[in-house]
Write a protein that holds these residues in place. Structure first.
Motif: not given
Length: 527
Positions: A58-80
């Motif tokens: 997730d290049p240039d996507l912050s986890a600093f703010e609540d509610g930011v949608y991170r497509p790479g992170f969501e895909a990782l959770k699906e794979a897990i």
């Protein structure tokens, strides 16, 4: 190393998952996703040789703010969740999550998938269900909250000095004062356009007519948009960079440029006015107030056939839900003459993939035979533009004698300024505990009522200009309800006929849209 894809990977085999994420600071100092990937691949080759590696980024996507949608992170959770991840690596625990509650949800997901360890570069091997991992998550979240507070305090202090926010309103570019503070510097061509647009709004012009006038002169918006070819695909140059162009001036852009507080020299912090900014205003506050009152207030509108309805105050401050303007009998099929219906349709192209757009159809439920279909939004925009031109052609110019109302306009403006000052005094008295909660609420309500009354009187005053383009019916098109907009359309248009598309043409074609006008109730001059 190949460029990082903006789309999440799609895999169906067991693998080692590397997660990378970075948020650059304003100086560009950051550990890039490429650097993290390189470290992770070396670690994977040493720990799990021969096991396939998949990078979730997730290049240039912050986890600093609540509610930011991170497509790479969501895909990782699906794979897990699907049991495809054998081992998980990140440069540190906080790259995955900086908030405590989401971390514990992720830990539960990893535990259910049988992944007990998170391998990291800086935190070592973390046991995801261990107390230490939970403590790290709580401490990271606390640091985020402290950092947000420090940043908020810094921006509050700057705003009190008149320093503008980081956004750039139309009419200005960023600059610096001698003391180093940020400021806005006027762009002469854009400032002149704002002043002209404000005058035209007060003269009764519709926002779309003003936008068309500016487009005809070649005036462009302040922002850049991607260049697309006739097939809708993004155009790149020889080096692979996306080509951009200046944005078009639209009705919404006109409304934004004349109602922005920045053009009146008013500084805003967290949605609240905090005083005058450290830059030069483009519009006088009296003119700016009357423009906002003109566009935002309720008033009676008379249609071409003499019917009247009210654009009420309940529409202020909200955007109507987008529906289908040309359904209900106005839009018809050019082949079978059935009424068109509106619905969402999925489209696909190489650059955007699969996406959904509003569509108008010739549908069997209204007697159609699936003869035609067309994208709803560009069709409506074309019909509205033609409608505005027709209304302008059918109406005569009116002259208004400003006379003595100018003095009253100045009195109301001063009274509104006094209301603003009283509101600031109330806030100070509340902060010093000189008022209790009930007293503050009653005083605030009285000021709100007085402001509402003054704004209503200000809207009722005639324009200070002598010439008026009599487009009163459309001046507040953007805040009309769908039924009100349809009422205007039916007063002028009998039918909008959609004919079949030209074979092979993959873009909106205005030649497919045939407008059948109702006969004017009175002839145009010279007819």
């Amino acid at each position: 190393m190949a460029a990082i894809s903006p789309y999440p990977p799609i895999v169906t085999y067991s693998h080692v998952a590397l997660y990378t994420r970075i948020s650059k600071d304003k100086y560009g100092n950051a550990e890039t996703c490429f650097d993290q990937e390189a470290i992770g691949r070396r670690y994977s080759d040493r720990m799990w040789p021969g096991v396939p590696v998949v990078v979730y980024s997730d290049p240039d996507l912050s986890a600093f703010e609540d509610g930011v949608y991170r497509p790479g992170f969501e895909a990782l959770k699906e794979a897990i969740g699907a049991g495809l991840v054998l081992h998980l690596w990140a440069v540190e625990q906080t790259r995955l999550e900086r908030q405590e509650a989401p971390w514990f949800h992720l830990a539960a997901l990893l535990d259910a998938a049988g992944i007990e360890l998170l391998h990291t570069h800086r935190d070592g091997i973390v046991r995801v269900q261990d107390e230490v991992a939970g403590i790290k998550a709580v401490l990271a979240a606390a640091e985020v909250r402290k950092m947000k507070k420090r940043i908020a305090d810094k921006f509050d202090a700057q705003a009190a000095r008149g320093v503008p926010p980081g956004s750039r309103p139309y009419g200005y570019v960023h600059g610096r004062l001698d003391n180093g503070d940020r400021t806005y510097v006027i762009v002469p061509e854009q400032a002149e356009a704002i002043r002209e647009a404000a005058g035209l709004v007060l003269d009764g012009w519709s926002l779309e007519n003003i936008a068309r006038r500016f487009r005809d002169r070649g005036l462009k918006g302040a922002h850049l948009v991607k260049v697309r070819d006739e097939n809708g695909e993004v155009v790149t140059d020889e080096s692979g960079r996306v080509r951009t162009r200046a944005s078009e001036v639209t009705a919404a852009a006109i409304k934004g440029m004349v109602t922005s507080r920045a053009v009146a020299g008013i500084n805003v912090r967290r949605g609240e006015e905090v005083g005058d900014g450290n830059w030069t205003p483009i519009l006088d506050k009296a003119v700016w107030r009357q423009v906002r009152a003109k566009l935002a207030g309720g008033r009676k509108v008379t249609t071409v056939n003499g019917r009247e309805y009210v654009i009420s105050d309940k529409h202020r401050g909200r955007t109507p839900v987008r529906k289908y303007l040309l359904t209900g009998g106005t839009g018809v099929c050019g082949v079978c003459e059935a009424e068109l219906v509106g619905s969402d349709k999925q489209l696909r192209n190489k650059s955007r993939g699969v996406y959904t757009v509003p569509y108008l159809f010739c549908h069997p439920k209204t007697g159609g035979k699936a003869c035609v279909g067309i994208m709803a939004l560009p069709t409506e925009e074309h019909v509205i533009a033609e409608l505005f031109d027709e209304i302008k052609r059918r109406q005569d110019d009116k002259l208004i004698d400003d006379g003595a109302v100018g003095a009253r306009r100045e009195e109301i403006t001063r009274a509104l300024d006094d209301v603003d000052e009283q509101r600031k005094d109330l806030a100070r008295m509340w902060a010093l505990r000189q008022l209790n909660g009930v007293e503050w609420a009653e005083a605030r309500a009285a000021l709100d009522a007085e402001q509402y009354r003054l704004n209503g009187e200000l809207r009722a005053l005639p324009s200070p200009s002598q010439g008026r383009d009599a487009t009163e019916i459309l001046a507040d098109w953007a805040v009309m309800t769908l039924d009100e907009q349809r009422e205007v359309v039916r007063d002028y248009i009998d039918k909008v006929v959609i004919v079949r598309a030209r074979p092979g043409l993959q873009r909106f074609d205005s030649d497919r849209v045939k407008i059948i006008w109702r006969k004017p109730l009175r002839a145009r001059p010279g007819d």
